[in-house]
Scaffold this motif. Sequence first.
Motif, PDB file in Angstrom:
ATOM      1  N   ASP A 145      47.490  44.106  18.497  1.00  0.00           N
ATOM      2  CA  ASP A 145      46.742  44.127  17.240  1.00  0.00           C
ATOM      3  C   ASP A 145      47.112  45.328  16.388  1.00  0.00           C
ATOM      4  O   ASP A 145      47.347  45.198  15.179  1.00  0.00           O
ATOM      5  N   ILE A 146      47.160  46.520  17.006  1.00  0.00           N
ATOM      6  CA  ILE A 146      47.475  47.724  16.235  1.00  0.00           C
ATOM      7  C   ILE A 146      48.908  47.672  15.712  1.00  0.00           C
ATOM      8  O   ILE A 146      49.205  48.134  14.617  1.00  0.00           O
ATOM      9  N   CYS A 205      37.739  40.268  16.512  1.00  0.00           N
ATOM     10  CA  CYS A 205      38.516  41.384  17.064  1.00  0.00           C
ATOM     11  C   CYS A 205      37.717  42.682  16.987  1.00  0.00           C
ATOM     12  O   CYS A 205      37.672  43.463  17.947  1.00  0.00           O
ATOM     13  N   ILE A 206      37.059  42.919  15.854  1.00  0.00           N
ATOM     14  CA  ILE A 206      36.243  44.125  15.697  1.00  0.00           C
ATOM     15  C   ILE A 206      35.097  44.125  16.703  1.00  0.00           C
ATOM     16  O   ILE A 206      34.850  45.126  17.391  1.00  0.00           O
ATOM     17  N   LEU A 207      34.389  42.996  16.804  1.00  0.00           N
ATOM     18  CA  LEU A 207      33.239  42.916  17.702  1.00  0.00           C
ATOM     19  C   LEU A 207      33.652  43.095  19.159  1.00  0.00           C
ATOM     20  O   LEU A 207      32.971  43.792  19.927  1.00  0.00           O
ATOM     21  N   ARG A 208      34.764  42.473  19.564  1.00  0.00           N
ATOM     22  CA  ARG A 208      35.233  42.625  20.951  1.00  0.00           C
ATOM     23  C   ARG A 208      35.549  44.081  21.256  1.00  0.00           C
ATOM     24  O   ARG A 208      35.220  44.594  22.331  1.00  0.00           O
ATOM     25  N   ASN A 209      36.200  44.752  20.316  1.00  0.00           N
ATOM     26  CA  ASN A 209      36.545  46.156  20.544  1.00  0.00           C
ATOM     27  C   ASN A 209      35.308  47.036  20.603  1.00  0.00           C
ATOM     28  O   ASN A 209      35.253  47.992  21.393  1.00  0.00           O
ATOM     29  N   LEU A 210      34.297  46.738  19.795  1.00  0.00           N
ATOM     30  CA  LEU A 210      33.058  47.519  19.835  1.00  0.00           C
ATOM     31  C   LEU A 210      32.315  47.302  21.150  1.00  0.00           C
ATOM     32  O   LEU A 210      31.771  48.256  21.729  1.00  0.00           O
ATOM     33  N   ILE A 211      32.293  46.052  21.624  1.00  0.00           N
ATOM     34  CA  ILE A 211      31.643  45.781  22.912  1.00  0.00           C
ATOM     35  C   ILE A 211      32.435  46.411  24.052  1.00  0.00           C
ATOM     36  O   ILE A 211      31.860  47.003  24.978  1.00  0.00           O
ATOM     37  N   LEU A 274      42.596  53.304  21.109  1.00  0.00           N
ATOM     38  CA  LEU A 274      43.074  52.396  20.073  1.00  0.00           C
ATOM     39  C   LEU A 274      41.972  51.499  19.522  1.00  0.00           C
ATOM     40  O   LEU A 274      42.039  51.076  18.372  1.00  0.00           O
ATOM     41  N   GLY A 275      40.980  51.179  20.344  1.00  0.00           N
ATOM     42  CA  GLY A 275      39.983  50.187  19.969  1.00  0.00           C
ATOM     43  C   GLY A 275      39.295  50.470  18.654  1.00  0.00           C
ATOM     44  O   GLY A 275      39.236  49.611  17.760  1.00  0.00           O
ATOM     45  N   LEU A 276      38.751  51.669  18.496  1.00  0.00           N
ATOM     46  CA  LEU A 276      38.021  52.006  17.273  1.00  0.00           C
ATOM     47  C   LEU A 276      38.947  52.136  16.077  1.00  0.00           C
ATOM     48  O   LEU A 276      38.544  51.875  14.941  1.00  0.00           O
ATOM     49  N   SER A 277      40.193  52.537  16.327  1.00  0.00           N
ATOM     50  CA  SER A 277      41.180  52.598  15.248  1.00  0.00           C
ATOM     51  C   SER A 277      41.456  51.196  14.709  1.00  0.00           C
ATOM     52  O   SER A 277      41.563  50.991  13.496  1.00  0.00           O
ATOM     53  N   ILE A 278      41.568  50.229  15.610  1.00  0.00           N
ATOM     54  CA  ILE A 278      41.760  48.830  15.209  1.00  0.00           C
ATOM     55  C   ILE A 278      40.567  48.360  14.383  1.00  0.00           C
ATOM     56  O   ILE A 278      40.728  47.727  13.326  1.00  0.00           O
ATOM     57  N   CYS A 279      39.356  48.664  14.860  1.00  0.00           N
ATOM     58  CA  CYS A 279      38.144  48.278  14.141  1.00  0.00           C
ATOM     59  C   CYS A 279      38.136  48.840  12.720  1.00  0.00           C
ATOM     60  O   CYS A 279      37.817  48.137  11.751  1.00  0.00           O
ATOM     61  N   LEU A 286      38.952  44.030   5.393  1.00  0.00           N
ATOM     62  CA  LEU A 286      37.881  43.081   5.057  1.00  0.00           C
ATOM     63  C   LEU A 286      36.974  43.609   3.945  1.00  0.00           C
ATOM     64  O   LEU A 286      36.009  42.937   3.570  1.00  0.00           O
ATOM     65  N   ASN A 287      37.266  44.818   3.447  1.00  0.00           N
ATOM     66  CA  ASN A 287      36.391  45.497   2.483  1.00  0.00           C
ATOM     67  C   ASN A 287      34.994  45.710   3.069  1.00  0.00           C
ATOM     68  O   ASN A 287      33.989  45.648   2.360  1.00  0.00           O
ATOM     69  N   ALA A 288      34.963  45.932   4.364  1.00  0.00           N
ATOM     70  CA  ALA A 288      33.708  46.188   5.068  1.00  0.00           C
ATOM     71  C   ALA A 288      33.607  47.680   5.396  1.00  0.00           C
ATOM     72  O   ALA A 288      34.575  48.430   5.252  1.00  0.00           O
ATOM     73  N   LYS A 289      32.433  48.087   5.860  1.00  0.00           N
ATOM     74  CA  LYS A 289      32.209  49.489   6.234  1.00  0.00           C
ATOM     75  C   LYS A 289      31.842  49.566   7.706  1.00  0.00           C
ATOM     76  O   LYS A 289      31.048  48.762   8.206  1.00  0.00           O
ATOM     77  N   LEU A 290      32.415  50.532   8.394  1.00  0.00           N
ATOM     78  CA  LEU A 290      32.146  50.736   9.816  1.00  0.00           C
ATOM     79  C   LEU A 290      31.538  52.130   9.988  1.00  0.00           C
ATOM     80  O   LEU A 290      32.156  53.124   9.617  1.00  0.00           O
ATOM     81  N   ARG A 291      30.345  52.162  10.551  1.00  0.00           N
ATOM     82  CA  ARG A 291      29.636  53.430  10.689  1.00  0.00           C
ATOM     83  C   ARG A 291      29.194  53.644  12.137  1.00  0.00           C
ATOM     84  O   ARG A 291      29.059  52.686  12.897  1.00  0.00           O
TER      85      ARG A 291
END
Length: 309
Positions: A145-146, A205-211, A274-279, A286-291
């Motif tokens: 992914d990265i 992909c984002i959700l899997r990496n966060l979990i 790598l996980g959080l970097s991918i997120c 996606l023009n989303a925000k990750l906090r």
Amino acid sequence: MIRVFLEITLVVIVFWQFCRIQRFKSEMNHLCDELDSLLDGQKGFLLFRTNNEQVQRLTVSVNVFLERVYKKNAEFKIIKKELREMMVDLSHDLKTPLTTLSGYVQLLQLRLKEDPENIKSVEQILKKLKIKTEQTNRGIMQFLDIAKIQSGDMEISKHQIDINRLCKEVLMEYYDVLELNGIYVNVQIEDKASMIISDYNAICCILRNLIDNALKYGMDGKYLGLAVKESDDTISIEVTDHGQGIEKDEQEFIFERNYRAKAVRQKNNNGSGLGLSICSKLAEQLNAKLRVNSIPHEKTIFKLLLEKS
């Protein structure tokens, strides 16, 4: 008299043209010598004074070209370094899980040899083997992914999706590992649909990496929370754990590639960072925000904010 004047004038013009041509040749030879020195590896630009407009334009054009070359070379060196680091990370992160998988296979062979009728013991080993295989597969997918994101090969295709259903489907993928490790799961997702226009695969992909991150670094807390909250303008996905947490001064760095928090480094956790970097990179596309909001040894919440429009 006029003829003599014209002949003298012609001689002067020819001589002037000859001197001009010689000067031009000299300037061009000087430019060629400087270019040769630059080609030999001496980084720099052409610093050349001349009254010839064409030579000036050529010098400027060459310098612009050189600037682009130096920029591309610098980018190539960064990519080359990142690729080398990625290969080192990949070999390191695969070594431990592959060794574990090999151990489970050997244990399975031993149990079957000792007692072929002991189905319960074999099933337990197969369950652990399945979980570890899935974890290893997700680790490999992180590297892929990265690599896709950095190369620009990951395409974002937005369609209407049900966020509530998506989150439930992704969470079910972790049923075995959650049950095996005795983790309490708190799900706050309504049964009704929450529709949004976005990329299904990117959000998964984002959700899997966060979990994965919550299970890897928050396993000690034996808690995983997954919530979907909706407002007039946004839908937020929250992943919560009660693990070791992240110190305040480190929270701004955790989305950087290969960064691992101090507490994680002290525990010698084998994560690649790598996980959080991918997120973060996918959220940006996606023009989303990750906090993130973390109170060490109490709770850590990662929140993905998606705009409805």
